[in-house]
Design a protein around this motif. Sequence first.
Motif, PDB file in Angstrom:
ATOM      1  N   UNK A 243      12.862  -4.173 -23.393  1.00  0.00           N
ATOM      2  CA  UNK A 243      14.008  -4.638 -24.171  1.00  0.00           C
ATOM      3  C   UNK A 243      14.113  -6.143 -23.994  1.00  0.00           C
ATOM      4  N   UNK A 244      14.125  -6.878 -25.108  1.00  0.00           N
ATOM      5  CA  UNK A 244      14.080  -8.330 -24.989  1.00  0.00           C
ATOM      6  C   UNK A 244      14.421  -8.994 -26.318  1.00  0.00           C
ATOM      7  N   UNK A 245      14.603 -10.303 -26.242  1.00  0.00           N
ATOM      8  CA  UNK A 245      14.709 -11.181 -27.410  1.00  0.00           C
ATOM      9  C   UNK A 245      13.669 -12.277 -27.234  1.00  0.00           C
ATOM     10  N   UNK A 246      12.830 -12.461 -28.240  1.00  0.00           N
ATOM     11  CA  UNK A 246      11.751 -13.438 -28.159  1.00  0.00           C
ATOM     12  C   UNK A 246      11.778 -14.336 -29.388  1.00  0.00           C
ATOM     13  N   UNK A 247      11.633 -15.652 -29.167  1.00  0.00           N
ATOM     14  CA  UNK A 247      11.508 -16.633 -30.246  1.00  0.00           C
ATOM     15  C   UNK A 247      10.134 -17.284 -30.132  1.00  0.00           C
ATOM     16  N   UNK A 248       9.526 -17.633 -31.269  1.00  0.00           N
ATOM     17  CA  UNK A 248       8.183 -18.192 -31.202  1.00  0.00           C
ATOM     18  C   UNK A 248       7.882 -19.094 -32.399  1.00  0.00           C
TER      19      UNK A 248
ATOM     20  N   UNK B 189       9.521 -17.606 -35.908  1.00  0.00           N
ATOM     21  CA  UNK B 189       9.868 -16.194 -36.006  1.00  0.00           C
ATOM     22  C   UNK B 189      10.567 -15.701 -34.759  1.00  0.00           C
ATOM     23  N   UNK B 190      10.958 -14.454 -34.802  1.00  0.00           N
ATOM     24  CA  UNK B 190      11.560 -13.824 -33.634  1.00  0.00           C
ATOM     25  C   UNK B 190      11.192 -12.355 -33.603  1.00  0.00           C
ATOM     26  N   UNK B 191      11.243 -11.807 -32.411  1.00  0.00           N
ATOM     27  CA  UNK B 191      10.920 -10.392 -32.168  1.00  0.00           C
ATOM     28  C   UNK B 191      11.958  -9.865 -31.196  1.00  0.00           C
ATOM     29  N   UNK B 192      12.658  -8.815 -31.621  1.00  0.00           N
ATOM     30  CA  UNK B 192      13.751  -8.271 -30.815  1.00  0.00           C
ATOM     31  C   UNK B 192      13.575  -6.760 -30.686  1.00  0.00           C
ATOM     32  N   UNK B 193      13.758  -6.266 -29.481  1.00  0.00           N
ATOM     33  CA  UNK B 193      13.541  -4.838 -29.222  1.00  0.00           C
ATOM     34  C   UNK B 193      14.689  -4.276 -28.389  1.00  0.00           C
ATOM     35  N   UNK B 194      15.254  -3.175 -28.886  1.00  0.00           N
ATOM     36  CA  UNK B 194      16.173  -2.340 -28.119  1.00  0.00           C
ATOM     37  C   UNK B 194      15.415  -1.046 -27.836  1.00  0.00           C
TER      38      UNK B 194
ATOM     39  N   UNK C 188       6.510 -13.045 -17.906  1.00  0.00           N
ATOM     40  CA  UNK C 188       6.888 -13.751 -19.127  1.00  0.00           C
ATOM     41  C   UNK C 188       5.645 -14.055 -19.966  1.00  0.00           C
ATOM     42  N   UNK C 189       5.522 -13.496 -21.159  1.00  0.00           N
ATOM     43  CA  UNK C 189       4.396 -13.846 -22.030  1.00  0.00           C
ATOM     44  C   UNK C 189       4.562 -15.276 -22.535  1.00  0.00           C
ATOM     45  N   UNK C 190       3.466 -16.030 -22.577  1.00  0.00           N
ATOM     46  CA  UNK C 190       3.514 -17.438 -22.973  1.00  0.00           C
ATOM     47  C   UNK C 190       2.920 -17.644 -24.364  1.00  0.00           C
ATOM     48  N   UNK C 191       1.755 -17.080 -24.587  1.00  0.00           N
ATOM     49  CA  UNK C 191       1.087 -17.217 -25.877  1.00  0.00           C
ATOM     50  C   UNK C 191       0.341 -15.919 -26.180  1.00  0.00           C
ATOM     51  N   UNK C 192       0.324 -15.540 -27.455  1.00  0.00           N
ATOM     52  CA  UNK C 192      -0.304 -14.286 -27.844  1.00  0.00           C
ATOM     53  C   UNK C 192      -1.037 -14.501 -29.163  1.00  0.00           C
ATOM     54  N   UNK C 193      -2.222 -13.926 -29.289  1.00  0.00           N
ATOM     55  CA  UNK C 193      -2.972 -13.998 -30.537  1.00  0.00           C
ATOM     56  C   UNK C 193      -3.383 -12.593 -30.961  1.00  0.00           C
ATOM     57  N   UNK C 194      -3.377 -12.384 -32.257  1.00  0.00           N
ATOM     58  CA  UNK C 194      -3.818 -11.111 -32.831  1.00  0.00           C
ATOM     59  C   UNK C 194      -4.827 -11.417 -33.919  1.00  0.00           C
ATOM     60  N   UNK C 195      -5.994 -10.827 -33.809  1.00  0.00           N
ATOM     61  CA  UNK C 195      -7.047 -11.017 -34.805  1.00  0.00           C
ATOM     62  C   UNK C 195      -7.376  -9.672 -35.426  1.00  0.00           C
ATOM     63  N   UNK C 196      -7.304  -9.601 -36.746  1.00  0.00           N
ATOM     64  CA  UNK C 196      -7.505  -8.337 -37.436  1.00  0.00           C
ATOM     65  C   UNK C 196      -8.435  -8.530 -38.619  1.00  0.00           C
ATOM     66  N   UNK C 197      -9.308  -7.562 -38.841  1.00  0.00           N
ATOM     67  CA  UNK C 197     -10.226  -7.598 -39.973  1.00  0.00           C
ATOM     68  C   UNK C 197      -9.628  -6.828 -41.145  1.00  0.00           C
ATOM     69  N   UNK C 198      -9.606  -7.492 -42.302  1.00  0.00           N
ATOM     70  CA  UNK C 198      -9.143  -6.851 -43.530  1.00  0.00           C
ATOM     71  C   UNK C 198     -10.277  -6.964 -44.538  1.00  0.00           C
ATOM     72  N   UNK C 199     -11.067  -5.910 -44.666  1.00  0.00           N
ATOM     73  CA  UNK C 199     -12.264  -5.983 -45.487  1.00  0.00           C
ATOM     74  C   UNK C 199     -13.256  -6.949 -44.857  1.00  0.00           C
ATOM     75  N   UNK C 200     -13.677  -7.953 -45.624  1.00  0.00           N
ATOM     76  CA  UNK C 200     -14.597  -8.969 -45.108  1.00  0.00           C
ATOM     77  C   UNK C 200     -13.861 -10.195 -44.591  1.00  0.00           C
TER      78      UNK C 200
ATOM     79  N   UNK D 201      15.031 -11.204 -21.195  1.00  0.00           N
ATOM     80  CA  UNK D 201      15.253  -9.769 -21.004  1.00  0.00           C
ATOM     81  C   UNK D 201      16.737  -9.483 -21.194  1.00  0.00           C
ATOM     82  N   UNK D 202      17.169  -9.431 -22.442  1.00  0.00           N
ATOM     83  CA  UNK D 202      18.560  -9.155 -22.779  1.00  0.00           C
ATOM     84  C   UNK D 202      18.597  -8.159 -23.936  1.00  0.00           C
ATOM     85  N   UNK D 203      19.754  -7.533 -24.131  1.00  0.00           N
ATOM     86  CA  UNK D 203      19.931  -6.613 -25.235  1.00  0.00           C
ATOM     87  C   UNK D 203      20.210  -7.400 -26.513  1.00  0.00           C
ATOM     88  N   UNK D 204      19.434  -7.192 -27.561  1.00  0.00           N
ATOM     89  CA  UNK D 204      19.698  -7.890 -28.830  1.00  0.00           C
ATOM     90  C   UNK D 204      21.025  -7.448 -29.439  1.00  0.00           C
TER      91      UNK D 204
END
Length: 226
Positions: A43-48, A65-70, A185-197, A211-214
């Motif tokens: 459970x957290x609030x994240x800004x990036x 952007x932001x990512x929030x999870x309850x 504490x996550x600092x940096x994250x990358x996601x690489x995904x293939x979409x066709x070619x 680590x707070x409730x959104x």
Amino acid sequence: TALPISRTSRLVGMKLGCFLVLLLHIVAVSAQLFPPRPKFPNTFVSLFQVEVNYNATNTTEKGTGNWKVDFKGNKSVESYDLRKSIIQFRPFQSFFLARYDLGEEYLHNSKMNSSCLKAEIQGALPSPWNFMSFAQYKDTTKYRDRSLEVWEAEMPPQSQFLRAKVLSEEKSLIEIGVYSDKRDLPVIMTLQSEIGNSVVRITYDITEFREIMPEQDDFTVPKECQ
């Protein structure tokens, strides 16, 4: 000629002792080579700051952007404001909401006008960090003059990880970095995904992680999706 039993016992003991010393040395070296696995709150609030690279068109979008999870409430939301250039007047806005408590997820962006993508989901919200259970330590590097430990995981097809679901049904590769003196504490994250070619790479530079409730209003289903 057979060795006396006492001498044989001493030799066995010496070999066992050497083996134990070697084993302890291997364990100590392994501990240095492979740091403890990071553990993040569910459970957290994240800004990036976010950057999206499309290799097929050699274009880049940047924004925030932001990512929030309850987690106990079975709710998760992500939102993005992206621009292809600093002179772009209106950003591309994207909103992804997972409401496992309602059994539905929603995707809406500024190109969809009043429409919305909606799908049924079942069960409970999976941990947003479920990939960390099988992530492998990659290396340690310098980032902003600090020691950054990088972990890597290959996301399987049909993954429940939210970003992978939006991007592709094919496998994706995710990397996440933590400072060696602050592994929760996550600092940096990358996601690489293939979409066709084509390959899409998203980099999240996490500027704030708490680590707070959104606020529950953050999980309101948009009017376009009702």
